[in-house]
Scaffold this active site. Sequence first.
Site, PDB file in Angstrom:
ATOM      1  N   SER A 187       0.795  -1.229   0.000  1.00  0.00           N
ATOM      2  CA  SER A 187       0.000   0.000   0.000  1.00  0.00           C
ATOM      3  C   SER A 187       0.824   1.274   0.000  1.00  0.00           C
ATOM      4  CB  SER A 187      -0.954  -0.006   1.194  1.00  0.00           C
ATOM      5  OG  SER A 187      -0.236  -0.119   2.403  1.00  0.00           O
ATOM      6  N   HIS A 215      -5.412  -3.247  -2.572  1.00  0.00           N
ATOM      7  CA  HIS A 215      -4.996  -2.367  -3.668  1.00  0.00           C
ATOM      8  C   HIS A 215      -4.852  -3.116  -4.993  1.00  0.00           C
ATOM      9  CE1 HIS A 215      -4.460   1.245  -1.297  1.00  0.00           C
ATOM     10  NE2 HIS A 215      -4.034   0.447  -0.335  1.00  0.00           N
ATOM     11  N   LYS A 246     -12.033   1.008  -1.898  1.00  0.00           N
ATOM     12  CA  LYS A 246     -11.050   1.678  -2.754  1.00  0.00           C
ATOM     13  C   LYS A 246     -11.574   1.661  -4.196  1.00  0.00           C
ATOM     14  CE  LYS A 246      -7.520   0.354   0.574  1.00  0.00           C
ATOM     15  NZ  LYS A 246      -7.588   1.536   1.414  1.00  0.00           N
TER      16      LYS A 246
HETATM   17  N1  PMP Z   1      -5.356  -3.641   3.614  1.00  0.00           N
HETATM   18  C1  PMP Z   1      -4.603  -2.758   2.944  1.00  0.00           C
HETATM   19  C2  PMP Z   1      -3.378  -3.235   2.231  1.00  0.00           C
HETATM   20  C3  PMP Z   1      -4.982  -1.407   2.907  1.00  0.00           C
HETATM   21  O1  PMP Z   1      -4.243  -0.509   2.266  1.00  0.00           O
HETATM   22  C4  PMP Z   1      -6.160  -1.004   3.578  1.00  0.00           C
HETATM   23  C5  PMP Z   1      -6.652   0.438   3.550  1.00  0.00           C
HETATM   24  N2  PMP Z   1      -5.744   1.414   3.837  1.00  0.00           N
HETATM   25  C6  PMP Z   1      -6.888  -1.965   4.265  1.00  0.00           C
HETATM   26  C7  PMP Z   1      -6.474  -3.279   4.250  1.00  0.00           C
HETATM   27  C8  PMP Z   1      -8.125  -1.610   5.038  1.00  0.00           C
HETATM   28  O2  PMP Z   1      -9.187  -1.453   4.165  1.00  0.00           O
HETATM   29  P1  PMP Z   1     -10.432  -0.541   4.565  1.00  0.00           P
HETATM   30  O3  PMP Z   1     -10.045   0.875   4.271  1.00  0.00           O
HETATM   31  O4  PMP Z   1     -11.528  -1.044   3.712  1.00  0.00           O
HETATM   32  O5  PMP Z   1     -10.684  -0.763   6.024  1.00  0.00           O
END
Ligand code: PMP
Length: 398
Positions: A187, A215, A246
Amino acid sequence: MNTNFQSWIQTQMEELKAQNLYKSPPILESPQNGRVKMGGRMLINLASNNYLGLANDPRVVQAAVQAAQEWGAGAGAVRWLGGTNTLHETLENKLAEFKKTEAVLVFQSGFNANSGTIPPCFGEGDVIISDELNHASIIDGVRLSAAKYKKSDGYVYKHADMNHLEEILKRCGEFKKRLIVTDGVFSMDGDIAPLPDIVSLAEKYDAVVMVDDAHASGVLGVNGSGSTSHFGLYGRVDIQLGTLSKALGVVGGYIAGSALLKKWLINRGRPYLFSTALPPAAIGALIKAVEILQTDPQPMERLWENTRFWKASLEDLGFDTMGSETPITPVFCGDEGKAQTMERRLREEGVFTVSIVYPTVARGKARVRTMPSAMHTRQDLEDALTAFHKVGKELGII
Ligand code: PMP
């Protein structure tokens, strides 16, 4: 009010400020788009995870309105106590078809899906082996488990280092179960996990594979169905996590896997058991968003066209994009103060990006993270490049 507590917070925050690590949220005054209004000005928006533009797509918004009108504003209960309706079933069936897995279970967020899935599946007598750059929600999920997992005990492998992973697996034969867990797309760096190698090692050493496709969903694979599809690994990844917040543009997370795994998580996944279900407007919007992914290739084509242009142009200007392979494009600054100044100067020049500093990334690896998307016109990106060129020169980054 406890004054000791308040002054403790104050001291901590002053320390953060002194180390250039203090954050406060930027406030948007318009919907998610290629340009957004902030402080009364329109800025080019390079900070959004709304990869495909679906958060503000009229078809998705209309589906949200219709679901709210038909079903009301709230779910009213946790999933297993009367908060599940036919919209949830439709969404989960559609997602399972999309992911080509037996079943899907939807959670309230991607974060919840990670922290709700790892602890009930791996505990006493098991080991969890993690990539050192895994997302915070994986780390928290792992910490909630009674399995062995600590870096200090040698269960965290160097980023994407398959030799190191194998070394660890070789000494984990005595555990009842082994889990290898990784981001599909990292991420903060935008590189893709070497999933085929991870799967081969898992098969060799009898380990379970879990991939967090937050992602990769809507970005990689057939119609954006994720890294398992991207690498042709159908049936060889045990637990796939996706976000609905996302590329899908709304909110929520899900776990795709076997029907048995779904039944286990319904019985043991704590956010599923103890936190109220997503509202009907979100689920209705998501059903439409999945349909769009399956039938309309244009948003993904635009995303990748913009991504290629953006990365190549930044590199031509002399910026270091840190080996990113996906729309997540970090621009390396190194020093925390420099990254924060870059964020501020870019904003003054009409570009909205966010600096990413410790603890989100290691100290000395600060960056501004940019995300081109399907929402951007070529003009948006060219204007942003002009600002990057100016600020990059000013700060001695290029
Ligand atoms: N896993 C990863 C790799 C992420 O980047 C994120 C969001 N920043 C999440 C999980 C969490 O997802 P959500 O925003 O839907 O809670």
